[in-house]
Structures are given as structure tokens and as C-alpha cells.
Design an enzyme around this catalytic site. Sequence first.
Site, short mmCIF file in Angstrom:
data_model
loop_
_atom_site.label_atom_id
_atom_site.label_comp_id
_atom_site.label_asym_id
_atom_site.label_seq_id
_atom_site.Cartn_x
_atom_site.Cartn_y
_atom_site.Cartn_z
N SER A 65 0.83 -1.21 0.00
CA SER A 65 0.00 0.00 0.00
C SER A 65 0.86 1.26 0.00
O SER A 65 0.54 2.25 -0.67
CB SER A 65 -0.94 0.00 1.20
N LYS A 66 1.94 1.24 0.75
CA LYS A 66 2.87 2.38 0.77
C LYS A 66 3.48 2.60 -0.61
O LYS A 66 3.59 3.74 -1.08
CB LYS A 66 3.97 2.14 1.82
N LEU A 67 3.86 1.52 -1.29
CA LEU A 67 4.42 1.65 -2.63
C LEU A 67 3.40 2.24 -3.60
O LEU A 67 3.74 3.07 -4.46
CB LEU A 67 4.91 0.29 -3.13
#
Length: 181
Positions: free
Chosen positions: A70-72
Site C-alpha cells: 500500500s505504501k508503494l
Amino acid sequence: YAESMAHRAATSGVLVLDAPVSGGHPGAEARQLTTIVGGPIQALEIVRPVLSAFSGKITHMGAPGSGQTSKLINNALLMMNQKNVQDILALANNLKLNVGPLMDLLLSGTGRSFALEALTGAVTTDNAEHLKVLQVIDMDVFTEATTSRGQDVATIDSYARAGANGLPDAARLVAAAARTA
């Protein structure tokens, strides 16, 4: 990586979370980071008080690795938005519009975005080159992680990399506009 670590740790009865953050230095200083968590919800509930000490928002995304993924995705979207900002500012500059007042207009209108806001503070001519390098690394990781899961992200990768690579030029354009205001 978080997935394999969680599987290895599970054999010993250890729960693993991946919990990257978003919000950068300003969010960290304000203790208002967004923490993006992957892993068992029961593990998150145990460490929630610790994460709350520096997080304004804690989001559980699901299984181990989903926090990192999700961060990526968040980072890729930022870089894609940077490309949109760069394209529109270049167009405005080519049309001989005064970029300084245009920035003020865009920041108060429906075209407002974090990528645009960052060009008025967090991204400067002094740090844009360094940020570009970090963002290109982020895209290397993003592309490896998503393609290893069978996803074709070539279009996203290309557009986001263009946003990362154009960051120094955008910072110079906005800085020049600020000097002439």
C-alpha cells in the site's frame, strides 16, 4: 519481504507487522504520520498505543506485506500526480502565464493536490535532486514488487518515473516564479 518474514516468524509463534509510514519529516515532527499496517489485526492492537504516539492515522490493510504494498502504491500515485503538476505548469509557462499567481490559484481551487502543495515548501531546489533519486528507488521497488505478483505496471511505472525525474525542473520553475512575484 514482509510476507516471508511473517511466515518464518509464525513457525516460532511470533506475529509480524509491516508498518511503513507516510507524511515525511513534517508529519514526523507533528506526530501526525499515517501508518500503513499489514499483518494480524491482533498484533496491531497490541502495538497500537506505540504507533499512536507518532501517527495521526493508522490504517490496517490486511495480510503481511499489504502495508508495504500500500505504501508503494501511495508513493507511485504521488509521483504520477507530480507528473500532472509538471505538465500543467510547463503548459502555463509556455502560454506565458505568470506561474506564481497560477500556483496560488491552483492551491485554492479544485486542482489542489499534495504534489502541488509540496512545491511550495517541502520540495525545494536544494532537495529536489535528492528526492528524485529516492523516488526512482521507490519505483524500482514498486515495479519489482508488483511485477513479481504478475501485474503489468509498465504504464504506471513510466508515468511515475517521469514525475520523479521532472521534480528538479518543477522546483526550479516554481522557485523562479516566486522570485519574480
